[in-house]
Scaffold this motif. Structure first.
Motif, mmCIF file in Angstrom:
data_model
loop_
_atom_site.group_PDB
_atom_site.id
_atom_site.type_symbol
_atom_site.label_atom_id
_atom_site.label_comp_id
_atom_site.label_asym_id
_atom_site.label_seq_id
_atom_site.Cartn_x
_atom_site.Cartn_y
_atom_site.Cartn_z
ATOM 1 N N VAL A 42 0.853 -1.186 0.000
ATOM 2 C CA VAL A 42 0.000 0.000 0.000
ATOM 3 C C VAL A 42 0.889 1.236 0.000
ATOM 4 O O VAL A 42 1.785 1.370 0.829
ATOM 5 C CB VAL A 42 -0.927 0.024 1.232
ATOM 6 C CG1 VAL A 42 -1.765 1.300 1.252
ATOM 7 C CG2 VAL A 42 -1.830 -1.202 1.244
ATOM 8 N N LEU A 91 1.109 5.268 0.474
ATOM 9 C CA LEU A 91 0.412 6.395 1.100
ATOM 10 C C LEU A 91 0.882 7.691 0.462
ATOM 11 O O LEU A 91 2.080 7.962 0.391
ATOM 12 C CB LEU A 91 0.702 6.435 2.605
ATOM 13 C CG LEU A 91 0.177 7.667 3.349
ATOM 14 C CD1 LEU A 91 -1.350 7.708 3.309
ATOM 15 C CD2 LEU A 91 0.681 7.675 4.776
ATOM 16 N N ASP A 92 -0.073 8.492 -0.016
ATOM 17 C CA ASP A 92 0.235 9.816 -0.558
ATOM 18 C C ASP A 92 -0.565 10.846 0.232
ATOM 19 O O ASP A 92 -1.755 11.038 -0.010
ATOM 20 C CB ASP A 92 -0.112 9.880 -2.043
ATOM 21 C CG ASP A 92 0.251 11.215 -2.670
ATOM 22 O OD1 ASP A 92 0.799 12.089 -1.970
ATOM 23 O OD2 ASP A 92 -0.015 11.385 -3.871
ATOM 24 N N PRO A 93 0.067 11.510 1.218
ATOM 25 C CA PRO A 93 -0.659 12.471 2.042
ATOM 26 C C PRO A 93 -0.971 13.797 1.338
ATOM 27 O O PRO A 93 -1.634 14.650 1.905
ATOM 28 C CB PRO A 93 0.268 12.685 3.237
ATOM 29 C CG PRO A 93 1.621 12.374 2.720
ATOM 30 C CD PRO A 93 1.437 11.321 1.664
ATOM 31 N N GLY A 113 -2.408 14.001 -2.011
ATOM 32 C CA GLY A 113 -2.939 13.274 -3.160
ATOM 33 C C GLY A 113 -3.173 14.064 -4.424
ATOM 34 O O GLY A 113 -3.108 13.510 -5.517
ATOM 35 N N SER A 137 0.487 3.737 -8.870
ATOM 36 C CA SER A 137 0.517 2.604 -7.946
ATOM 37 C C SER A 137 -0.324 1.452 -8.466
ATOM 38 O O SER A 137 0.103 0.299 -8.472
ATOM 39 C CB SER A 137 -0.004 3.023 -6.567
ATOM 40 O OG SER A 137 0.811 4.004 -6.000
ATOM 41 N N SER A 147 -3.286 1.983 -2.984
ATOM 42 C CA SER A 147 -2.874 3.309 -2.525
ATOM 43 C C SER A 147 -3.931 3.933 -1.642
ATOM 44 O O SER A 147 -5.111 3.620 -1.746
ATOM 45 C CB SER A 147 -2.581 4.227 -3.715
ATOM 46 O OG SER A 147 -3.741 4.396 -4.502
ATOM 47 N N VAL A 148 -3.460 4.806 -0.765
ATOM 48 C CA VAL A 148 -4.314 5.649 0.061
ATOM 49 C C VAL A 148 -3.901 7.077 -0.252
ATOM 50 O O VAL A 148 -2.740 7.448 -0.087
ATOM 51 C CB VAL A 148 -4.121 5.357 1.569
ATOM 52 C CG1 VAL A 148 -4.916 6.342 2.409
ATOM 53 C CG2 VAL A 148 -4.502 3.920 1.884
ATOM 54 N N LEU A 149 -4.843 7.863 -0.743
ATOM 55 C CA LEU A 149 -4.572 9.239 -1.135
ATOM 56 C C LEU A 149 -5.332 10.180 -0.210
ATOM 57 O O LEU A 149 -6.507 9.983 0.048
ATOM 58 C CB LEU A 149 -5.004 9.480 -2.581
ATOM 59 C CG LEU A 149 -4.465 8.491 -3.613
ATOM 60 C CD1 LEU A 149 -5.058 8.786 -4.975
ATOM 61 C CD2 LEU A 149 -2.972 8.508 -3.662
ATOM 62 N N ILE A 150 -4.649 11.201 0.273
ATOM 63 C CA ILE A 150 -5.235 12.161 1.205
ATOM 64 C C ILE A 150 -4.996 13.569 0.661
ATOM 65 O O ILE A 150 -3.922 13.845 0.129
ATOM 66 C CB ILE A 150 -4.560 12.043 2.595
ATOM 67 C CG1 ILE A 150 -4.714 10.629 3.139
ATOM 68 C CG2 ILE A 150 -5.116 13.088 3.560
ATOM 69 C CD1 ILE A 150 -3.829 10.338 4.331
#
Length: 85
Positions: free
Chosen positions: A25, A27-29, A31, A40, A47-50
């Protein structure tokens, strides 16, 4: 376009390849428009986009749903307060 940055997919790809393996995974804080998520996914990562901006969060969701079939892998929906999970 919401995001004025040049297309950076080719700059992001080596970083994702060097720092992760398929199935990991990312992580893109920050995004933004979702480029890290797109790269990704293409490389077999999740991916987790913020992002603080509701406009960018909306753009990420539009980009993801346009590219990927919802039945293949669900895309998060916004919470009523505008927080994305």
């Amino acid at each position: 376009s919401l995001h004025d940055a040049l297309p950076i997919s080719k700059l992001i790809e080596p970083m994702i390849l060097a720092g992760s393996k398929p199935g990991d995974v990312i992580l893109d804080p920050f995004g933004g428009s979702g480029t890290v998520g797109q790269v990704s996914r293409a490389l077999g990562r999740k991916s987790v986009l913020i992002d603080l901006s509701p406009d960018y969060c909306g753009q990420m969701l539009k980009r993801a749903t346009a590219q990927w079939d919802r039945e293949d892998e669900p895309v998060a929906e916004p919470e009523p307060e505008g927080i994305w999970v």
